[in-house]
Design a protein around this motif. Structure first.
Motif, PDB file in Angstrom:
ATOM      1  N   ARG A  85      11.181  -1.911  13.201  1.00 45.95           N
ATOM      2  CA  ARG A  85       9.890  -1.587  13.644  1.00 45.95           C
ATOM      3  C   ARG A  85       9.167  -1.383  12.895  1.00 45.95           C
ATOM      4  N   GLU A  93       5.350  -3.009  12.665  1.00 45.30           N
ATOM      5  CA  GLU A  93       3.345  -2.286  13.195  1.00 45.30           C
ATOM      6  C   GLU A  93       2.824  -2.922  11.031  1.00 45.30           C
ATOM      7  N   GLN A 113      10.432  -0.557  20.593  1.00 47.63           N
ATOM      8  CA  GLN A 113       9.735  -0.688  19.328  1.00 47.63           C
ATOM      9  C   GLN A 113       8.860  -1.733  19.179  1.00 47.63           C
ATOM     10  N   ASN A 114       8.571  -1.543  20.106  1.00 46.17           N
ATOM     11  CA  ASN A 114       6.477  -1.808  20.132  1.00 46.17           C
ATOM     12  C   ASN A 114       6.588  -3.434  20.120  1.00 46.17           C
TER      13      ASN A 114
END
Ligand code: SF4
Length: 468
Positions: free
Chosen positions: A353, A357, A435-436
């Motif tokens: 993650r 990001e 987790q996007n």
């Protein structure tokens, strides 16, 4: 996990031992050790390798140790090799694996009323001492080693140095490898088969599951034959193994290319570049890129000059910080791009993650994630796979707990392991959301098995499907 190496020859073995053990440094981060027999006594050195690599810690010891036979290890857990005095005589022992029924064995030995153990900080008993106690309780090393194979639940491979030679015993189901190399008047025994190549050994023999041999400078004698049933750890190829290693004749790097190829074969996503999370994700990504035609690129690079693999503190927060510090972006490859990112696996999900990001913050438009193995649903009981103490460290199990409550049956977990089930699809979508990731698609277990290419009944796949 950890790795082991031993040498027995007619000349001084310490240089070979030092380099042979050093080549196992990717398998553990806590302790290193070497023990040699100098013709009269056993001598041993153990160092903590959490803050500097094995080679740096042991290079001065090479001048002080002497002997024609020696064993050594990289250990992820207890200090080893141990030096033991017993009714069988003096010996030194090193092991790799996990004693999953540790408490049960300790209780049994206490009930027999014959033992005490050294207590380590935190109240632990060293697994190697436990294994040595089982061995020493029998009438011979052969009986003792067989007793260990039949008593230990989990998986234990043993390399044991006596005054006369080295015993090597592969674990009951061959979950970890043991290979013998040979050069003039010298044999070595090793976990990683490439560890002896630059030391001029050539392949002699790979031990089968449960096989026990006794090695001297002149010969390798079979003590106990291999058994048929094998369950070698599939994760060796996915993550643990060094790219140059082969297990059961299957090379790690080429297996990872196969994984990437099969992942790409089932995928239809548009991306500008394919990238791998170093180190093991890189080879999976090369396989994917070669098959899909999407160019392979390295949008972030690991800063290796001052961040060696072995610098791995025990605190998770520090480990996360270090994982982040190690990666430096190549802005030109990230900005405005859709990136297909391959990692070997998702355990907790924390590091992946953060990496995602970091790619968004560096200008990536989309990050599609493709783990090179299926979702991990069952904690490994055979090897010290990670420092996880609970199955709830796995992101999958935390999601399932939220959906199903604490006491989830095995049958329900099995359903979550099936890639066509509703539960599986919803779990994967939940991981993607948390987790996007722009999209998420795991490697399927049937494809993973095909990527290895040996019979599925010889492979351990417990952490993905719970099948023992
Ligand atoms: S459970 Fe997973 S990590 Fe453990 S031995 Fe089996 S395949 Fe390897």
């Amino acid at each position: 996990m950890g790795g082991i190496f031993g040498v027995v020859g007619k000349d001084d073995c310490v240089t070979d031992l030092f380099f042979g053990v050093d080549y196992h440094s990717h398998l553990g981060t806590r302790r290193g050790g070497m023990a040699v027999f100098d013709g009269e006594y056993f001598n041993r050195v153990i160092h903590n390798i959490e803050n500097s690599p094995f080679r740096t810690k042991f290079e001065r010891d090479v001048d002080d140790l002497h002997g024609t036979m020696g064993i050594g290890c990289i250990s992820d857990e207890d200090p080893q090799p141990l030096l033991i005095q017993s009714s069988l005589g003096s010996y030194s022992i090193t092991t790799v694996g996990k004693v999953d029924n540790h408490d049960e064995i300790v209780k049994k030995l206490y009930a027999e009323g014959r033992v005490h153990f050294q207590e380590q900080s935190g109240g632990r008993i060293n697994d190697n001492e436990l294994v040595a106690t089982l061995i020493s309780s029998k009438q011979s090393f052969k009986e003792g080693l067989e007793y260990v194979q039949d008593t230990v639940k989990g998986s234990i491979s043993v390399v044991l140095l006596t005054r006369e030679g080295i015993y090597a015993a592969r674990d009951r189901f061959g979950r970890t490898p043991l290979v013998i190399g040979h050069k003039k008047d010298t044999f070595c025994i090793t976990f990683e088969n490439y560890a002896y190549l630059n030391l001029s050994y050539s392949f002699y023999k790979e031990l089968g599951p449960s096989e026990i041999v006794f090695i001297t400078a002149d010969e390798v004698k079979e003590v106990s034959p291999a058994r048929d049933e094998m369950k070698i750890c599939t994760f060796l190829w996915v993550y643990y193994g060094y790219p140059t290693a082969s297990y059961e004749g299957v090379n790690v790097e080429t297996m990872r290319y196969n994984c990437g190829k099969l992942l790409a074969g089932r995928d239809d996503v548009d991306a500008d570049i394919v990238a791998g999370v170093p180190d093991s994700g890189t080879a999976h990504a090369i396989g994917y890129a070669n098959e899909s035609g999407i160019p392979f690129a390295r949008p972030f690079i690991k800063y290796t000059p001052t961040w060696p693999r072995s610098f791995m503190p025990t605190k998770q927060s520090q480990r996360n910080l270090i994982a982040k510090m190690k990666l430096i972006p190549v802005q030109e490859l990230i900005s405005g791009n859709d990136i297909l990112l391959i990692d070997d696996s998702i355990v907790r999900g924390t590091q992946l993650r953060e990496t995602t990001e970091f790619l968004y913050n560096s200008g990536a438009k989309k990050v599609h994630v493709r783990p090179a193995c299926p979702p991990l649903l069952f904690g490994c009981k055979y090897l010290n796979f990670s420092r996880s103490k609970s199955d709830y460290d796995l992101i999958t199990r935390r999601i399932i707990k939220d959906r199903e409550g604490e006491n989830v049956s095995k049958e329900i977990l099995f359903d979550y392991a099936k890639p066509d089930s509703k539960n599986y699809k919803e779990m994967v979508e939940e991981i993607r959301r948390i987790q996007n990731f722009s999209s998420l698609r795991f490697h399927r277990l049937d494809d993973l098995i095909e990527s290895v290419g040996i019979s599925p009944c010889k492979l351990c796949t417990y952490c993905w499907n719970g099948q023992e």
